[in-house]
Design an enzyme around this catalytic site. Structure first.
Site, PDB file in Angstrom:
ATOM      1  N   ARG A  63      14.093  85.548  93.141  1.00 38.62           N
ATOM      2  CA  ARG A  63      13.306  85.476  91.918  1.00 38.62           C
ATOM      3  C   ARG A  63      14.148  85.408  90.655  1.00 38.62           C
ATOM      4  O   ARG A  63      13.988  84.504  89.838  1.00 38.62           O
ATOM      5  CB  ARG A  63      12.357  86.675  91.817  1.00 38.62           C
ATOM      6  CG  ARG A  63      11.428  86.598  90.614  1.00 38.62           C
ATOM      7  CD  ARG A  63      10.547  87.832  90.490  1.00 38.62           C
ATOM      8  NE  ARG A  63       9.659  88.006  91.629  1.00 38.62           N
ATOM      9  CZ  ARG A  63       8.814  89.022  91.767  1.00 38.62           C
ATOM     10  NH1 ARG A  63       8.760  89.959  90.821  1.00 38.62           N
ATOM     11  NH2 ARG A  63       8.039  89.128  92.813  1.00 38.62           N
TER      12      ARG A  63
ATOM     13  N   HIS B 248       5.599  78.018  96.472  1.00 35.92           N
ATOM     14  CA  HIS B 248       5.814  79.239  95.686  1.00 35.92           C
ATOM     15  C   HIS B 248       4.490  79.970  95.500  1.00 35.92           C
ATOM     16  O   HIS B 248       3.790  79.793  94.491  1.00 35.92           O
ATOM     17  CB  HIS B 248       6.407  78.858  94.322  1.00 35.92           C
ATOM     18  CG  HIS B 248       7.054  80.003  93.590  1.00 35.92           C
ATOM     19  ND1 HIS B 248       8.238  80.574  93.984  1.00 35.92           N
ATOM     20  CD2 HIS B 248       6.676  80.692  92.481  1.00 35.92           C
ATOM     21  CE1 HIS B 248       8.576  81.555  93.157  1.00 35.92           C
ATOM     22  NE2 HIS B 248       7.634  81.640  92.239  1.00 35.92           N
TER      23      HIS B 248
ATOM     24  N   TYR C 257      -3.670  70.650  79.519  1.00 37.36           N
ATOM     25  CA  TYR C 257      -3.555  69.730  78.386  1.00 37.36           C
ATOM     26  C   TYR C 257      -2.233  68.967  78.365  1.00 37.36           C
ATOM     27  O   TYR C 257      -2.129  67.927  77.719  1.00 37.36           O
ATOM     28  CB  TYR C 257      -3.684  70.500  77.067  1.00 37.36           C
ATOM     29  CG  TYR C 257      -5.003  71.195  76.890  1.00 37.36           C
ATOM     30  CD1 TYR C 257      -6.201  70.478  76.906  1.00 37.36           C
ATOM     31  CD2 TYR C 257      -5.059  72.575  76.723  1.00 37.36           C
ATOM     32  CE1 TYR C 257      -7.420  71.132  76.746  1.00 37.36           C
ATOM     33  CE2 TYR C 257      -6.264  73.231  76.571  1.00 37.36           C
ATOM     34  CZ  TYR C 257      -7.445  72.511  76.581  1.00 37.36           C
ATOM     35  OH  TYR C 257      -8.638  73.136  76.434  1.00 37.36           O
TER      36      TYR C 257
END
Length: 740
Positions: free
Chosen positions: A33, A79, A124
């Site tokens: 991570r 993931h 967006y």
């Protein structure tokens, strides 16, 4: 009847289970991570985003797709974590003010330098990979890396990407794991490649040799790196340290224009910090602020000085010291090495280990290609046999039920070659095809010889790696953005320096009340005093200078002159701010610069010269500066100004002595030396320092007497002499003063 269930289980003490579970979690956070891998410089989520985008065909020349599409593929296939965290990692790789060489080309609102987290929602925005991302992906399908199953075992994903450049240094990154963290600053491609190639050709090179090529980080936002070279060298030698970065500015028409900010510094936040100082009246030299940043000028902050007399360098030094215009960037070169373990590495170890990774990658690529060339040559040999015996081959195919084993036996070819012959199309049986096969054979034979030569020679392999590094540096490299400049440490202005500098006269009453009048042309004695109180002393100076108060015991105190009450009233008692000893009374004040010379003396006739800095004390109880002696008290201090200064001393017997200042000892504290000879019962009334062109004024009751420089000749004498008696009517002197 009770039912019992049998099941496989393991019994562990709670402390052992908790320890194992926490260690497993810690290792997961560290390895999967938070920390980047030295090979490709990416964390797992970043690697999966880049790989997923390549699988979606989002190259630098393709049409971008919605970011939500990419995030969906990443969390659905590779993931299994939150979409917001995945999208934020994606945004960071697209921000040109965060990454020196962005991996993602984003369209839409991907955040700003002022607010990196102001990006639009992923529904967006659109994205695709940048051209630079090809340095991570171009060799992925050439047998260069190991693959591993994804989280549910349905797909494979690369363990690392075959980076052609040391991306771990180029884009850097930050991360917080369990018990450790990483902070790798971005660097310039050309400099990193130069250092890497130098180490490739000189394996014994040390850090000093490498920093000749790689002198410092290179931040995407520019600004100046002002850390001394010795500290940067220590940073690269240990893998830990700090880089000090300062904003750059120009002066345009008297206005300061800031055009580059330190890495990860918000211009809006800087303006807020400056505005807060202005509101608190701690920045009087600034009259206005403007943010003129736009698309053409991403950073353009304008600071307007109050006048053209403002010292811009001093003003900017203060702002560097008190705002985000200058900051320390932490460096911690902590990465996951080729052995799978996290470690803080110095520059040499980091580049050396990456070169090992790159050498292994290139070797695997060449071997993969060599295997492909060898296999193709093997097939071409079989095809050539077929073309040389085309009629017989056709006859076997037409007449035999199982033509493959017959051909293998007849022409002594392999199973693979026989399959290639049987898969030939009729249109490839032309005469010209034989020439094509022979031509391809020649090309592949040459390529095989070259591949074998490179694989068999360490020098040739190193040369190939260096050539590829150089080519990529030329294609993707650019000039350094963060200039390396040696600067003095920024120092914040003192509170006195920040105050407006104006002429004032500090007035002290006999009862210890103090006030400040504007200007030097002030009738201090004619001011209104409280009933029972009267004028004692005054001192002209400036509002931003050091103010010293002296009491009868010889203790001195510091005060902020600009904070004194106005002379429109009767002032405030000094005991409200200071804590003199019981029975002590205030005898005088002095004001001026810290280096200003001041003469202290006692009624016992002893004295010395000192400075206002030596007299200053931040304690309310002051500091013991003058030791008056038994039965004596301190006199009002007198400051020294002008050329050829002398000190005039007058006694209760009317004796006046004028002696050179050079005869006085220079002390920080003490009793001093004898200034004038006294007889039994006599004491010193006052002292006054005057320059060679000033007039001494002697006050006796309502009468006063003036002595110009030439008229003081009669009263001049050596230190500790008796002096000369003043004329009749001036034997009872109250005080001395001076006139210019």
């Amino acid at each position: 009847m009770a039912t019992t269930f049998e099941h496989d289980s393991e019994r562990l003490p709670l402390n052992a289970f908790a320890e194992k579970a926490y260690l497993d979690y810690a290792m997961y956070v560290i390895l999967d991570r938070a920390l980047p891998h030295i090979g490709d410089g990416l964390k797992p989520v970043q690697r999966r985003i880049v790989y997923a985008m390549s699988e979606l065909g989002l190259s630098a020349v393709s049409k971008p797709k919605k970011a939500a599409r990419t995030v969906g593929d990443v969390i659905g296939k590779f993931h299994p974590h939150g979409d917001s965290a995945c999208y934020e990692a994606m945004v960071i790789m697209a921000q040109p003010f965060t990454y020196r060489y962005p991996l993602i080309d984003g369209q839409g609102n991907w955040g700003t330098a002022d607010d990196p987290k102001s990006f639009a929602a992923m529904r967006y925005t659109e994205s695709r990979l940048t051209a630079y991302a090809a340095t991570l992906l171009s060799e992925l399908d050439q047998g260069t890396v190991d693959w591993q199953p994804n989280f549910d075992g349905t797909l494979d994903e690369p363990e690392t990407l075959p980076a052609r450049l040391p991306n771990v240094l180029l884009n850097g990154g930050t991360g917080i794991a369990v018990g450790m963290a990483t902070d790798i600053p971005p660097h310039n491609i050309r400099e990193v490649v130069d250092a890497t190639i130098h180490l490739l050709h000189n394996p014994d090179a040390d850090v000093d040799a490498l920093i000749e090529h790689l002198p410092a980080p290179d931040f995407p936002t520019g600004a100046e790196i002002i850390t001394p070279a010795t500290e940067i060298r220590q940073l690269y030698a240990t893998g830990n340290g700090q880089i000090r970065v300062r904003a750059t500015y120009t002066v345009e028409s008297g206005e300061v224009v800031i055009n580059e900010l330190p890495y990860q510094t918000s211009g809006a936040k800087v303006l807020e910090q400056i505005a807060a100082q202005m509101t608190a009246k701690k920045l009087p030299m600034v009259s206005d602020l403007r943010d003129e940043s736009d698309h053409e000028n991403p950073t353009r902050l304008v600071i307007v000085p109050r006048s053209n007399r403002v010292d811009i360098e001093a003003m900017m030094a203060h702002l560097f010291a008190t705002t985000g215009l200058e900051k320390n960037v932490r460096v911690n070169l902590n990465v996951i090495g080729l052995d799978g373990a996290p470690k803080v590495k110095n520059l040499r170890d980091l580049l050396s280990e990456w070169l090992t990774y790159r050498t292994n990658t290139v070797t695997r690529r060449l071997e993969h290609r060599l295997d492909a060339v060898t296999d193709r040559l093997h097939i071409l040999e079989g095809l050539l046999v077929a073309y040389l015996n085309i009629d017989e081959v056709i006859h076997i195919i037409r007449t035999e039920d199982e033509p493959k084993p017959v051909m293998m036996d007849r022409f002594s070819i392999t199973d693979v070659q026989a399959d290639a012959i049987l898969n030939l199309r009729l249109r490839h049986l032309m005469k010209l095809e034989e020439f094509k096969i022979r031509g391809e054979q020649e090309e592949l034979e040459d390529e095989r010889a070259k591949l074998e030569a490179i694989l068999g020679s360490k020098a040739k392999l190193n040369r190939l790696i260096a050539d590829e590094l150089t080519a990529d540096a030329e294609q993707y490299g650019d000039d350094r953005r963060s200039a390396l400049v040696e600067r003095n440490q920024a120092k914040a202005l003192s509170e006195a320096d920040l105050m407006p500098s104006e002429n004032i006269t500090v007035v002290l009453s006999r009862e210890g009340w103090i006030r400040s009048a504007k200007g030097h042309d002030v009738d201090a004695m004619g001011m209104n005093y409280r009933t029972g109180d009267e004028y004692l002393a005054d001192a002209p100076g400036r509002s931003n200078e050091t103010l010293i108060v002296v009491d009868s015991t010889g203790r001195s105190y510091s005060m902020a002159a600009h904070k004194l009450p106005s002379a429109r009233g009767q002032g405030e008692p000094l005991t409200g701010s200071l804590s003199p000893a019981d029975g002590a009374r205030f005898v005088g004040v002095a004001i001026g610069g810290e280096d200003l010379t001041c003469v202290l003396a006692s009624t016992a006739g002893n004295g010395f010269a000192t400075t206002l800095a030596d007299m200053a004390s931040k304690q309310k109880s002051g500091k013991a500066t003058l030791t008056p002696g038994k039965g004596a008290t301190a006199l009002a201090p007198t400051t020294v100004a002008g050329d050829d200064p002398e000190v005039c001393v007058v006694t209760t017997a009317g004796q006046l002595l004028c002696l050179s200042l050079e005869e006085l000892p220079k002390l920080a504290k003490g009793k001093g030396n004898k200034l004038i000879a006294l007889k039994a019962g006599e004491a010193v009334v006052a002292i006054q320092a005057v320059s060679g062109d000033q007039t001494l004024v002697i006050h006796s009751g309502k009468r006063h007497m003036t002595l110009k420089p030439a008229e003081r000749d009669a009263y001049r004498g050596p230190r500790a002499s008796r002096g000369k008696r003043l004329p009749r009517g001036f034997t009872q002197v109250q005080r001395l003063s001076r006139q210019s």
